[in-house]
Scaffold this active site. Structure first.
Site, short mmCIF file in Angstrom:
data_model
loop_
_atom_site.label_atom_id
_atom_site.label_comp_id
_atom_site.label_asym_id
_atom_site.label_seq_id
_atom_site.Cartn_x
_atom_site.Cartn_y
_atom_site.Cartn_z
N ASN A 10 0.87 -1.18 0.00
CA ASN A 10 0.00 0.00 0.00
C ASN A 10 0.91 1.23 0.00
OD1 ASN A 10 -1.77 2.08 0.57
ND2 ASN A 10 -2.28 1.36 2.64
N LYS A 12 0.15 4.26 -0.31
CA LYS A 12 -0.49 5.46 0.25
C LYS A 12 -0.24 6.67 -0.68
CE LYS A 12 -0.24 3.39 4.77
NZ LYS A 12 -0.19 3.52 6.20
N HIS A 100 -9.61 1.35 4.66
CA HIS A 100 -8.36 1.50 5.41
C HIS A 100 -8.62 2.45 6.58
CE1 HIS A 100 -4.30 2.71 6.45
NE2 HIS A 100 -3.88 1.61 5.86
N GLU A 102 -7.02 4.84 7.72
CA GLU A 102 -6.80 6.26 7.40
C GLU A 102 -8.01 6.84 6.68
OE1 GLU A 102 -3.01 5.67 5.48
OE2 GLU A 102 -2.14 5.17 7.43
N GLU A 172 -5.50 -4.80 10.58
CA GLU A 172 -4.44 -3.82 10.83
C GLU A 172 -4.73 -3.06 12.12
OE1 GLU A 172 -2.43 -2.64 6.84
OE2 GLU A 172 -4.17 -1.37 7.12
N GLY A 178 2.41 2.33 10.79
CA GLY A 178 3.40 3.40 10.64
C GLY A 178 4.09 3.80 11.92
N SER A 218 3.29 -2.07 10.36
CA SER A 218 4.74 -2.11 10.56
C SER A 218 5.36 -3.47 10.22
CB SER A 218 5.09 -1.69 12.00
OG SER A 218 4.71 -0.34 12.21
#
Ligand code: PGA
Length: 256
Positions: A10, A12, A100, A102, A172, A178, A218
């Site tokens: 991904n 991003k 996702h 985000e 996730e 991250g 991560s």
């Protein structure tokens, strides 16, 4: 039937289309000789690079799958700034990441919207990678299972069993995205095996046995083998470490 492991990158909001060419060529170089029948590899660049990467995949016969990071559920309309499922399909896109964290946290995506998008993905010949996971506070409060239970039941609601079986889920934990913090392989395995039980209840045992469930948060070359060695973990959704060809290739090679 054995589930084929899937490693998806991904990207991003990183990489111009020129950077994207370099990255995917680098990845092809790093993965020369890789058996794509044993571990599937998918890259999910920003919309602006999909056409470029698709052309490279076609012309240079790269065996990577291509994924988008989001889409609208309507087939067309006055939705400024959105991209329709058919637009992705016409670029030979195979997968689309949906829900996702985000998108949920920063752009207000809801469980219902993710479900609409999952249905639209199948209606257009795309496979969704549906994301779920808990925040740090939810984990501390012991409500991880409750959270993923709700997200997964909502996302799969109304899908035909044949479709649901081909959907991919990415677990996730938001606190691991991250941050450099990863769930331990045992914790990731426990939550993913719980998700598989939820899928069995909502869509049937056969769907649960066939569905690929990935871990994300991560993932790096150093922790990939231990995570991928868990019986219910069928691959990874990789963010930061997918932006460097050698690191992403090392994750693919660590996956059995
Ligand atoms: P990360 O991101 O690997 O950088 O933690 C994973 C993701 O958000 O999909």
């Amino acid at each position: 039937m054995a589930r084929k492991p899937l490693i998806a990158g991904n990207w991003k909001m990183f990489k111009t289309h020129l950077d994207a060419i370099r990255l995917v060529q680098g990845l092809a170089h790093e993965l020369a000789g890789h058996n794509f029948e044993s571990v599937e590899v998918v890259v999910c660049p920003p919309f602006t690079s999909l056409r470029t990467i698709q052309t490279l995949i076609d012309s240079d016969r790269y065996e990577f799958g291509l994924g988008a990071q989001n889409m609208h559920w309507e087939s067309e309309g006055a939705f400024t700034g959105e991209v329709a499922p058919g637009m992705l399909k016409s670029l030979d896109v195979d997968y689309v990441i949906l829900g996702h964290s985000e998108r949920r946290e920063l752009f207000g995506e809801t469980d219902e919207g993710v479900n609409e998008k999952a249905k639209a993905a199948f209606a257009n010949g795309l496979l969704p990678i549906i994301c779920c996971g808990e925040t740090d506070a939810e984990r501390e409060a012991g409500s991880t299972e409750q959270k993923v239970d709700r997200q997964i039941r909502a996302a799969l609601d109304g899908l035909k069993p044949d479709d649901a079986a081909r959907a991919v889920i990415a677990y996730e934990p938001i606190w691991a995205i991250g941050t450099g913090k990863t769930a331990t392989p045992e914790d990731a395995q426990n939550t993913i095996s719980y998700i598989r039980k939820v899928v069995a209840q909502s869509s049937g045992e056969d769907v649960a046995a066939a569905m690929r469930i990935l871990y994300g948060g991560s993932v790096k070359s150093g922790n990939a083998a231990a995570l991928m060695g868990q019986s219910d973990i069928d691959g990874a959704l990789v963010g930061g470490a997918s932006l460097e060809a050698s690191e992403f290739a090392a994750i693919v090679k660590a996956t059995k």
